[in-house]
Design a protein around this motif. Sequence first.
Motif, mmCIF file in Angstrom:
data_model
loop_
_atom_site.group_PDB
_atom_site.id
_atom_site.type_symbol
_atom_site.label_atom_id
_atom_site.label_comp_id
_atom_site.label_asym_id
_atom_site.label_seq_id
_atom_site.Cartn_x
_atom_site.Cartn_y
_atom_site.Cartn_z
ATOM 1 N N ILE A 195 0.839 -1.197 0.000
ATOM 2 C CA ILE A 195 0.000 0.000 0.000
ATOM 3 C C ILE A 195 0.877 1.251 0.000
ATOM 4 O O ILE A 195 0.629 2.209 -0.759
ATOM 5 C CB ILE A 195 -0.946 -0.010 1.210
ATOM 6 N N ALA A 196 1.925 1.246 0.822
ATOM 7 C CA ALA A 196 2.843 2.380 0.838
ATOM 8 C C ALA A 196 3.537 2.537 -0.504
ATOM 9 O O ALA A 196 3.723 3.661 -1.004
ATOM 10 C CB ALA A 196 3.871 2.202 1.954
ATOM 11 N N ALA A 197 3.922 1.404 -1.124
ATOM 12 C CA ALA A 197 4.573 1.460 -2.437
ATOM 13 C C ALA A 197 3.625 2.027 -3.490
ATOM 14 O O ALA A 197 4.023 2.833 -4.347
ATOM 15 C CB ALA A 197 5.051 0.068 -2.838
ATOM 16 N N LEU A 198 2.359 1.639 -3.434
ATOM 17 C CA LEU A 198 1.384 2.146 -4.395
ATOM 18 C C LEU A 198 1.146 3.645 -4.206
ATOM 19 O O LEU A 198 1.094 4.402 -5.185
ATOM 20 C CB LEU A 198 0.065 1.389 -4.250
ATOM 21 N N LEU A 199 1.015 4.069 -2.960
ATOM 22 C CA LEU A 199 0.810 5.501 -2.707
ATOM 23 C C LEU A 199 2.014 6.316 -3.173
ATOM 24 O O LEU A 199 1.860 7.390 -3.769
ATOM 25 C CB LEU A 199 0.553 5.727 -1.212
#
Length: 482
Positions: free
Chosen positions: A175-179
């Motif tokens: 999720i952090a990578a996507l954001l």
Amino acid sequence: MIPAAPAFAARSVFAVAGALAAVLTALSGRYGYHRDELYFMVAGDHLAWGYVDQPPLTPLIARVSTELFGNTPMGLRVISTLASAATVIVVALLAREFGSNRPGQLVAAVCAAVSGFLPGVGHMVSTATYDLLAWMLIALFAVKLLRTDDRRWWLALGLTAGIALENKYLVVLPIAALLAALLIVGPRRVLRSWWLLAGIAIAGLVALPNVIWQFQHDWPQLTIAGGIAEDDGTENRIMFIPLQILQLAPLLLPVWVAGFRRLWKLQWPRAVALAYPLLCIAVLAVGGKSYYALPLLYVLLAAGAEPTLAWFTRHRALAATALAFTAVSSFIFTLPVLPTSAVDFVIPVNQEQGEQIGWQNLTTTVANAIPPAERATTTILAGNYGEAGALRRYGPAHNLPLAYSPHMSFADWEHPPATATGPVLLIQIERSPTLESNFPNCHLLTTVQNPVANEEDGTTLVRCDAPITPWPTLWPHVRRYY
């Protein structure tokens, strides 16, 4: 304008998922419980909002599965089998979102089903089993958000993330990578939405009980994560890329490379493509295991199905051979296909195979080491949760006393009472002078001889007199987290 998603190849995709489920079911009773499964079953008997090494979802699933389908390896693994079949379906749905028609969706489903990692984690109960399904659902909702620009998908994404956090904290990484990828390549407009804040709130609310538990217990999972990184960080970094390729399947490398290129060319899902290398950088930075980033390769696999289909059409015989070889090699190395006498062949590549063999043998060896007249007064101290779990599962059939362990959450569930002043049987993979210094008159009784060269082969059984310090006082000093 982004075109609407094609029709879903439900019949074909469900057939592939059903075939994988049939294979997993047919093999689920071979070998035996995995070390972690033995631990999860005991944790399921001590249901809580958290444990020192994990959130509560997987032990809860283990408890539900054994209550519904029986306390056998096959009964324990029913829900895992269903989760893996569902993962195949979600991969095909991802291919659909990327514009693949029915044949491309079928290619995505088949590639996922014959890959190494998915059937491997689907064969048994593990946090990775449900983590993989959660990641695929989060990716599906994220892709729907980007394709339709409907910000309400943040709610579904947040709910799934919250449930996933009750299984494993790793879900924060993709999720952090996507954001981060959205901030770098866009479309940034999807971040300017109250729906995003609502999704974050839902995720936080669902995950809150375990967060509170961790806070109340001084964040033991951080202690364990730090120990893993310290012990294995260098090796994990060296083997990261080779294991990524091996764990998915080497012959599928062109598919997910084509998927990355396709997502970058389509532009609107570029953030999904960029999330994978960003995630790899994060995992390498913390010294995490290679499989921590592996689920996002299934997203790239789904994206690569359509361009791969054209090659498959031109080279049908070669493609069929490649898929068959991938399936056979994946199943040999990740599923209990071989006779136990041949498992040593695959242990160097996949040690999880060996972790399912020898637990009843260990229990029998322990029973033979304790004279019947001493069983009522002997304290059994297992060195790790696998040994303790095996003795809890198989010990009653041998009239063995309750086995204790200072390892992980076993240390919190029970400890020997102060009235336990009889002999002690220490079960240790390697003898520990530090541990044995707490007990007088220690001497080696025997070693465990397992049919495969797994971690427990050669485990020592050491008999000692009662501890110098009463058990309740000694217990905090012998507990260990990893």
